[in-house]
Structures are given as C-alpha cells and as structure tokens.
Write an enzyme that holds these catalytic residues in place. Structure first.
Site, PDB file in Angstrom:
ATOM      1  N   ALA A 165       0.938  -1.129  -0.062  1.00 34.70           N
ATOM      2  CA  ALA A 165      -0.074  -0.247   0.047  1.00 34.70           C
ATOM      3  C   ALA A 165       0.989   1.410   0.161  1.00 34.70           C
ATOM      4  CB  ALA A 165      -1.086   0.159   1.263  1.00 34.70           C
TER       5      ALA A 165
ATOM      6  N   LEU B 219       3.242   1.549   2.538  1.00 34.06           N
ATOM      7  CA  LEU B 219       3.035   1.680   3.872  1.00 34.06           C
ATOM      8  C   LEU B 219       4.570   1.264   4.332  1.00 34.06           C
ATOM      9  CD1 LEU B 219       0.143   2.513   5.126  1.00 34.06           C
ATOM     10  CD2 LEU B 219       1.306   4.170   4.699  1.00 34.06           C
TER      11      LEU B 219
ATOM     12  N   ASP C 162      12.728   4.099   3.636  1.00 36.67           N
ATOM     13  CA  ASP C 162      11.798   3.512   4.249  1.00 36.67           C
ATOM     14  C   ASP C 162      12.742   2.732   5.307  1.00 36.67           C
ATOM     15  OD1 ASP C 162      10.222   4.786   2.810  1.00 36.67           O
ATOM     16  OD2 ASP C 162      10.569   2.307   1.407  1.00 36.67           O
TER      17      ASP C 162
HETATM   18  P1  ADP Z   1       5.168  -1.393   0.256  1.00 34.56           P
HETATM   19  O1  ADP Z   1       6.395  -2.111   0.882  1.00 34.56           O
HETATM   20  O2  ADP Z   1       4.702  -0.408   0.166  1.00 34.56           O
HETATM   21  O3  ADP Z   1       4.439  -2.633   1.090  1.00 34.56           O
HETATM   22  P2  ADP Z   1       6.547  -3.205  -1.531  1.00 34.56           P
HETATM   23  O4  ADP Z   1       6.393  -3.396  -2.671  1.00 34.56           O
HETATM   24  O5  ADP Z   1       7.831  -2.549  -1.962  1.00 34.56           O
HETATM   25  O6  ADP Z   1       5.240  -2.531  -1.131  1.00 34.56           O
HETATM   26  O7  ADP Z   1       6.951  -4.557  -0.640  1.00 34.56           O
HETATM   27  C1  ADP Z   1       6.308  -5.854  -0.600  1.00 34.56           C
HETATM   28  C2  ADP Z   1       6.072  -7.191  -0.865  1.00 34.56           C
HETATM   29  O8  ADP Z   1       7.859  -6.685   0.277  1.00 34.56           O
HETATM   30  C3  ADP Z   1       5.569  -7.852  -0.797  1.00 34.56           C
HETATM   31  O9  ADP Z   1       4.760  -7.639  -2.460  1.00 34.56           O
HETATM   32  C4  ADP Z   1       6.393  -9.549  -0.180  1.00 34.56           C
HETATM   33  O10 ADP Z   1       6.919  -9.288  -1.651  1.00 34.56           O
HETATM   34  C5  ADP Z   1       6.412  -8.168   0.721  1.00 34.56           C
HETATM   35  N1  ADP Z   1       6.100  -8.594   1.633  1.00 34.56           N
HETATM   36  C6  ADP Z   1       5.975  -7.623   2.849  1.00 34.56           C
HETATM   37  N2  ADP Z   1       5.347  -7.591   3.666  1.00 34.56           N
HETATM   38  C7  ADP Z   1       5.859  -9.308   4.154  1.00 34.56           C
HETATM   39  C8  ADP Z   1       4.947  -9.945   5.318  1.00 34.56           C
HETATM   40  N3  ADP Z   1       4.046  -9.673   6.036  1.00 34.56           N
HETATM   41  N4  ADP Z   1       5.246 -11.768   4.600  1.00 34.56           N
HETATM   42  C9  ADP Z   1       5.546 -11.725   3.014  1.00 34.56           C
HETATM   43  N5  ADP Z   1       5.655 -10.793   2.145  1.00 34.56           N
HETATM   44  C10 ADP Z   1       5.900  -9.584   2.762  1.00 34.56           C
HETATM   45 MG    MG Z   2       8.605  -1.334  -0.195  1.00 35.09          MG
END
Ligand code: ADP
Ligand code: MG
Length: 384
Positions: A123, A125, A172
C-alpha cells in the site's frame, strides 16, 4: 502486542517443532512531506507507524533456510548461500537481508523464520522495509554484531536494492530503525543524519488521516526510473553532485540552463520540496503548532501533481475532497501513481474528511478507500 507475539511464537513452534530464539519487530512508515527528494540526497520527514512486522526466528543446521509468513500462501525454502536473482517472490526480501550481511563478511547460518505483520502489504506504507529491518536487527542480535541503527538500515536497503532489485532510497529503512513515539524523523538523505522532531497530535487536538487510494498499479517502476534519470541528468548539467545542492535562491538562474520545460519542472519540484521539508522540520523542532505544516502539505501535493507529475486521479480526488472537508493539509505520499494520501486534520474533523473522500470515490464508482490509523511510533526492536 503481547498477544501478537505469543501467537507468532506459537506458530513458529507448530511449523518448526522447536522454540524460536527470539522475536523482533519493525514498523511501517508514512511520509509527512518530502517525496522524490531522497534519491536527490535531500530531505524527508516521515513517521514510523504503530503497524509492525514481527519475526520469530532460530538458526538451523544445513544449507537451506525456510521462510514462512502469515501474509503469504507458501512457505519458502531458500539456499543459505542464494545470490541475487536466485530467489523469486516475497522470500527475496528476507533472503536478501541474509545475503547483504554475508556480503559484509558475516557468517549467517541457515534460518527458520516465521513472519506476521499488521502493515498493509503493497500500500506504500513500506511493509518491505518493516520486514527487512525486523530481520536485519534479528540477525545482528543473533550474530552479536554491534551495529548502529543506521548501519542496520543500510543492510536492509542493500537487500532491497541489490537482491530484490528495487531501486529505492533508504528513507523507509532508516525510518523503520529510528522511529520514535510522538515524533517525526527529519532525515538528511545524504548523510543519513536523523533528527527526531516532536509531532504531538492528539495533545493538540489533531489527527493524521491516512487513506489507501487502492489505485491499480501501473507503470510505477518505469516512471520512477525515468524521474531518477532526469534528476541525475539535471544535476550533472548544473554541475552539482545532486539536486539537493541547488539552493532555492539559485533556482531561477539554474532553470534557464536546462534544455526543456519538463526537466525544469522536475528540478523545481525537488528544490521547492526540500525547502518545504526544512521549513516543516524547523517549525516542529521549535515546538510550533503542527497545523502550520498543513499549507506546506498542500503545496507539496500541487508540486508532485503539476511539476513532478507523479500523482494519479484517485490521489488528486482524495486530496481535493480532504481539503474541501476542512483538513489543515493533504497530499499524496510515497512514490506516487497510487498508494496513500495523508491528511492532517482536527481530530473532530477526521471522520468528516474520511467521509468526504469516501463519497467522492463512490460518485466515481471507485473502490472505497481504506482508512489506516497513523500514530507516530517507535522503531525496530527486539520484543522477546
Ligand atoms: P510496500 O513496501 O509499500 O508495502 P513493496 O512492493 O515495496 O510495498 O513491498 C511489498 C512486498 O514485500 C510484498 O509484495 C512481499 O513480497 C513483501 N512483503 C512485505 N511484507 C510481507 C509479509 N508480511 N510477508 C510476506 N511478504 C511480505
Ligand atoms: Mg516497499
């Protein structure tokens, strides 16, 4: 939070049939002001959120790590010595952290890892940095490495840049490591000097409203890369190391030395945005009324929309609706093209702001925006 930690430890036991050696966590973040300034070595002003990612872990013998997440369908087996490119999908984030530490010469064992999170994933965040930083801190503890929080953040960033392959700045990860309750973090993205400044909200009758625009993502990576390249080219044409080195007073003259209107607008955003971040930082550091950063948030949105051209219809509509409903300030936050909007409002107006945005979306037949509580909170820590 205690329940969350107990539940995670119990999941770990059920999956791995052993005890975790500890539990660590790191927060998501939202940026109050200062977007597309980080890779120009400029200034940002984020807060760490109360939403966090928790990691329970134990070292294991053998050559294979196993990563399991409540937020992912599949548990992933990853070779302990996996190199960039070898890991697909979400496990690249944690595997990248282990890799980055190995690059620094540390002997990282194979791991059993269990992950859970309250940070909305994808999202904007920064669930990615929350995951990386929780694991990076865990591994530092496991290996008894005495790294300061910024060094841990740089390991996490390296995982995301070089192992996952996402060319992001370090805001971040620095925020996830340094977060502080009731404070925003003034970060200099050249020196990575971090200065917490008071951000007292309920005590001043204020609330931060974060809304996920739920914009379908498109073109984000290519547009981001294009903005980075344009900024770099402008800096080199102007003979400065980064656009951060361009003072507002020198902007007008500098713009006449650039070849086209598009590049001029990109530069104007970066220079004006840095000035706004510094002004907000100064105001909060001096104990000023946070309401006064509202107009700078509004200006920031206009600059990201018109000069940097990274907004999106759902972000613009949310910002306009929030402003119309009496928010002191509202802006898109993060890289743009989607993600979240952040608004600063009187606590008594917060529901009305959310209602106005929800109504504006409904009128256009868009999915309902999601309200995300945003409280300035502490950074990464061992929690068990
Ligand atoms: P944001 O950092 O804004 O949430 P990003 O695209 O940078 O979006 O990161 C999201 C990605 O990080 C997810 O698609 C996944 O691959 C990984 N990720 C983040 N949190 C988790 C979690 N709790 N469990 C598994 N993968 C996660
Ligand atoms: Mg990210």
């Amino acid at each position: 939070m205690g329940d969350q930690i107990d539940a995670l430890a119990e999941r770990f036991r059920r999956s791995y049939r052993r005890e975790p050696v500890g539990v660590w966590s790191a927060p998501g973040r939202v940026n109050l002001i200062g977007d597309h300034t980080d890779y120009n070595e400029g200034f940002v002003l984020p807060i760490a959120l109360a939403q966090r990612t928790w990691i329970a872990l134990a070292p294991t013998t053998g050559a294979t790590s196993r990563y399991t997440s409540v937020q992912a369908d599949e548990s992933m087996a990853v070779e302990r010595e996996a190199e960039p490119g070898a890991v697909r999908g979400w496990a690249a984030y944690p595997a990248g952290v282990a890799w980055a530490l190995r690059q620094d010469g540390h002997d990282v064992p194979a791991l059993n890892v269990m992950i859970d999170s309250t940070v909305p994933v994808g999202a904007g965040l920064s669930s990615s940095a929350a995951l990386e930083c929780a694991l990076a801190l865990a591994l530092c503890d496991l290996l008894s490495l005495e790294l300061d929080p910024t060094d841990v953040a740089m390991i996490a960033r390296r995982a995301e840049n070089e192992f996952v392959g996402a060319p992001t700045g370090a805001m971040d990860q620095v925020t996830a490591m340094h977060g502080r309750a009731a404070h925003a973090l003034a970060i200099d993205c050249r020196s990575f000097d971090v200065r917490p400044v008071p951000l007292v909200l309920p005590g001043r009758g204020l609330e931060l409203v974060v809304l996920d625009s739920r914009t379908p993502h498109a073109l984000v990576d290519s547009e981001y890369g294009e903005r980075r390249r344009t900024c770099q080219e402008a800096a080199s044409r102007l003979g400065v190391r980064a656009l951060r080195d361009l003072e507002p007073a020198a902007l007008k003259a500098a713009l006449t030395r650039l070849p086209d209107e598009k590049m001029r607008r990109r530069v104007r955003h970066v220079v004006s945005e840095n000035a706004r971040v510094l002004a907000c930082t100064g105001l909060l550091a001096a104990g000023g009324d946070p309401r006064e950063i509202g107009s700078m948030m509004n200006d920031s949105h206009a600059s990201l929309r018109d000069d940097f051209e990274v907004s999106a219809p759902r972000l613009d509509v949310a910002v306009t609706a929030a402003q119309g409903a009496g928010a002191a300030g509202a802006r898109m936050t993060g890289g743009g093209f989607g993600g979240c909007v952040v608004a600063l409002a009187e606590g008594s107006r917060a529901d009305a702001v959310v209602a106005a945005v929800t109504e504006a979306y409904a009128q256009r037949g868009w999915e309902r925006p999601t309200r995300i509580p945003a409280t300035p909170s502490a950074g990464a820590a061992r929690v068990r």
